[in-house]
Scaffold this motif. Structure first.
Motif, PDB file in Angstrom:
ATOM      1  N   SER A 183       0.821  -1.209   0.000  1.00 17.50           N
ATOM      2  CA  SER A 183       0.000   0.000   0.000  1.00 17.50           C
ATOM      3  C   SER A 183       0.857   1.262   0.000  1.00 17.50           C
ATOM      4  O   SER A 183       2.088   1.206   0.051  1.00 17.50           O
ATOM      5  N   PHE A 184       0.180   2.421  -0.009  1.00 17.24           N
ATOM      6  CA  PHE A 184       0.880   3.702  -0.038  1.00 17.24           C
ATOM      7  C   PHE A 184       1.747   3.912   1.204  1.00 17.24           C
ATOM      8  O   PHE A 184       2.762   4.609   1.139  1.00 17.24           O
ATOM      9  N   ASN A 185       1.340   3.315   2.332  1.00 18.22           N
ATOM     10  CA  ASN A 185       2.155   3.504   3.533  1.00 18.22           C
ATOM     11  C   ASN A 185       3.546   2.889   3.370  1.00 18.22           C
ATOM     12  O   ASN A 185       4.495   3.323   4.023  1.00 18.22           O
ATOM     13  N   SER A 186       3.674   1.906   2.479  1.00 19.67           N
ATOM     14  CA  SER A 186       4.998   1.328   2.206  1.00 19.67           C
ATOM     15  C   SER A 186       5.860   2.298   1.411  1.00 19.67           C
ATOM     16  O   SER A 186       7.070   2.396   1.644  1.00 19.67           O
ATOM     17  N   PHE A 187       5.248   3.015   0.459  1.00 18.15           N
ATOM     18  CA  PHE A 187       5.973   4.070  -0.261  1.00 18.15           C
ATOM     19  C   PHE A 187       6.537   5.071   0.751  1.00 18.15           C
ATOM     20  O   PHE A 187       7.720   5.425   0.716  1.00 18.15           O
ATOM     21  N   ASP A 188       5.663   5.529   1.653  1.00 14.86           N
ATOM     22  CA  ASP A 188       6.049   6.561   2.602  1.00 14.86           C
ATOM     23  C   ASP A 188       7.106   6.054   3.574  1.00 14.86           C
ATOM     24  O   ASP A 188       8.028   6.796   3.938  1.00 14.86           O
ATOM     25  N   TYR A 189       6.971   4.808   4.005  1.00 13.49           N
ATOM     26  CA  TYR A 189       7.960   4.247   4.926  1.00 13.49           C
ATOM     27  C   TYR A 189       9.329   4.185   4.268  1.00 13.49           C
ATOM     28  O   TYR A 189      10.336   4.596   4.851  1.00 13.49           O
TER      29      TYR A 189
END
Length: 267
Positions: free
Chosen positions: A215-221
């Motif tokens: 998900s997008f939270n993986s991009f941000d992480y």
């Protein structure tokens, strides 16, 4: 006996250990078309963009194969979920204190001059990186990893991970842990940076996240991790600790080299 983690816990996981026996692991992985060789591989040091992308696709394939693995036996595989970020929080506090100390006294050498000129900027960048991670569903990433029982092997470059026909081959699993799959990609990016390969970190993150169906939270992480000046701080710590493992000249070179690829932020 299979030991299952308490999926509702987020930070207790840092100290958790899960039993496994090497022979059981090898047998279990072999069923999944993964072979443990027992030593690192020799490989061509020259790489092009296509080779790097191919390796990332292999990392993704490995992770998908390892998701949900449970091992029996006597030796141990530990969980390091959340450890990276927790260590960074402590590191920032210690280096901030050391920076304040250097500012308060006469400058004595070139290392301190560089820390005075760039240390404050790197500390600010590091704090922003951690704020970005915590502000973009970091705990959602942790929950997903725990629910899926994700496994990382730590070293995922061509010296330890390759494809041989239909089988995946791993050199050694001594760094294998239950961890966020993003950590393997992050370690690979740092390896490429240190080797001074010309890479587009954003592109590699997108290839990994899309291929892994994250998900997008993986991009941000991952953007947050790649914005954290890990190598600059490591060299700085060597100077602060004064263990004489490296000369000031060697530390200065390390600081300057890391600035070439860690002075840019991805957030």
């Amino acid at each position: 006996m299979i030991v299952r983690r308490e999926k509702s816990l987020l930070m207790v996981i840092l100290a958790e250990e899960i039993n496994m026996d090497k022979s059981c692991v090898n047998e279990y992985l072999n069923i999944r078309q993964i072979t443990i060789i027992g030593q690192y591989f020799s490989c061509d040091k020259n790489m092009e963009r296509k080779d790097i992308i191919s390796q990332i696709n292999l990392i993704v394939e490995l992770h998908k194969t390892l998701v949900g693995c449970n091992f029996n036996g006597m030796s141990r595989i530990k969980s390091t979920i959340g450890k990276e970020v927790e260590d960074y929080k402590v590191q920032i506090k210690k280096l901030q204190r050391h920076y304040d100390y250097i500012v308060s006294k006469p400058c004595t050498n070139e290392v301190e001059k560089l820390i005075l000129s760039d240390g404050k900027i790197m500390l600010k960048q590091a704090k922003e990186a951690l704020n970005h991670i915590y502000g973009h569903d970091y705990f959602g990433v942790i929950k997903r990893s725990m629910n899926r029982e994700e496994i990382c092997i730590g070293k995922v470059d061509r010296n330890n991970l390759r494809k041989n026909k239909e089988k995946i081959e791993i050199g050694t699993i001594k760094e294998m842990t239950y961890n966020l799959v993003e950590e393997d990609l992050y370690n690979y990016i740092k390896k490429l940076q240190r080797k001074e390969f010309d890479i587009d970190e954003e592109e590699l993150i997108k290839i990994f996240v899309h291929g892994s169906h994250l998900s997008f939270n993986s991009f941000d992480y991952l953007r947050g991790l790649c914005s954290y000046p890990k190598d600059f701080f490591k060299a700085w710590e060597k100077y602060r600790d004064s263990k004489k493992e490296k000369t000031n000249e060697e530390i200065l070179l390390g600081l300057k080299k890391s600035l070439k690829y860690e002075s840019k932020s991805f957030i």
